[in-house]
Design an enzyme around this catalytic site. Sequence first.
Site, PDB file in Angstrom:
ATOM      1  CD  GLU A 181      -0.730   1.997  -2.156  1.00  0.00           C
ATOM      2  OE1 GLU A 181      -1.480   1.207  -2.759  1.00  0.00           O
ATOM      3  OE2 GLU A 181       0.449   2.205  -2.506  1.00  0.00           O
TER       4      GLU A 181
ATOM      5  CG  ASP B  78       4.059  -0.201 -11.188  1.00  0.00           C
ATOM      6  OD1 ASP B  78       4.710   0.768 -11.632  1.00  0.00           O
ATOM      7  OD2 ASP B  78       3.776  -0.308  -9.975  1.00  0.00           O
TER       8      ASP B  78
ATOM      9  CE  LYS C 276       2.996   3.153  -9.357  1.00  0.00           C
ATOM     10  NZ  LYS C 276       3.871   2.258  -8.571  1.00  0.00           N
TER      11      LYS C 276
END
Length: 357
Positions: free
Chosen positions: A49, A157, A182
């Site tokens: 990332e 998450d 997401k």
Amino acid sequence: DNSLDFQEFMVMPHGAPNFREALRYGAEIFHALKAIIHKRGLSTAVGDEGGFAPNLPNNDAGCELIVEAIKAVGLTPGKDVGIALDPAASAFAVDGGYNLAKSGGGMKTSAEMTALYKRWIDTYPILSIEDGLGEHDWAGFTAHTAALGGRTQIVGDDLYVTNTRFIARGIAEHATNAVLIKLNQIGTVTETIEAIEMCRKAGWRYVVSHRSGETEDSFIADFVVAMGGGQIKTGSLCRSERIAKYNRLLEKSAMHQASAGVLFATALLAPSALAQQYPSKPIRNLVSVSGGGENTARMISEQAAQILGVPLVMESQSGAGGAVGVMATVRAAPDGYTVLYSTAQTIVLRPFLVKNN
């Protein structure tokens, strides 16, 4: 594969006046951090990332490096830029505890992890902690949020996986105060919007996020603007599949700046929500206002304070051109009131009226 137990150390340029400046803050900090790491003889290779992955002596060193990089570009930690953490604690959750094996921190209970984060919040300008505990540690998350949620954003998450069934449980148990969203985790735009609507109704924040295996598709940049949550997590300012999202947000920002300059129209206060928090106060809708950026936000804040008879904190996310609807929620805090104006990064003005300590 390095010496850090925690997965991600990020910056939040919350003090920037607009998205363009927020992006500049991030880019300058990224390159300053690279120079600092290189000067210490450490690797400046980047991960999936776009973040650096040097071998550091302990987890604290990650925060210390970021604070040093913020200062190196002439910005003030905590005022201009804060730190967001994603420990991804499920990755080191073992036998009901947490094994900080990479850094030599040893085994810790949920309570000890929360105490560690509290010490960090006291020491570093930490604004957000994502997945600070493991995905099955529901009781730990409730205690974690009770201890830290008044001072920082607690994001779930792995706990929620963008699933409304799990988010509903989190709301009922006060497990966090924010959700990572997401789209390709839950699978459809419809389900993603349902998850966001659930967060809105609960007065929770939500962070639209990329995934590790990204392409240069920039849809989530448009999606985060449309959803108006004010936060996107889309990787470092490195690697083309990450930069593509920032470039699209810059385009959206330029579209806003090219507009007529009348940025915001608002019907701000929802009487029912405010009446629940302030039952003794006369509640009515604010009149619509229009204007630009900071002046509009201050106008709204002053009107709200007059109606409720108390100063209010207002955080605003400024953005897209044209008339946009504004939603307000009221969140309780222990006691006391303060007045704050803070801009954030994205595209819809979305004030949150907060009783704050």
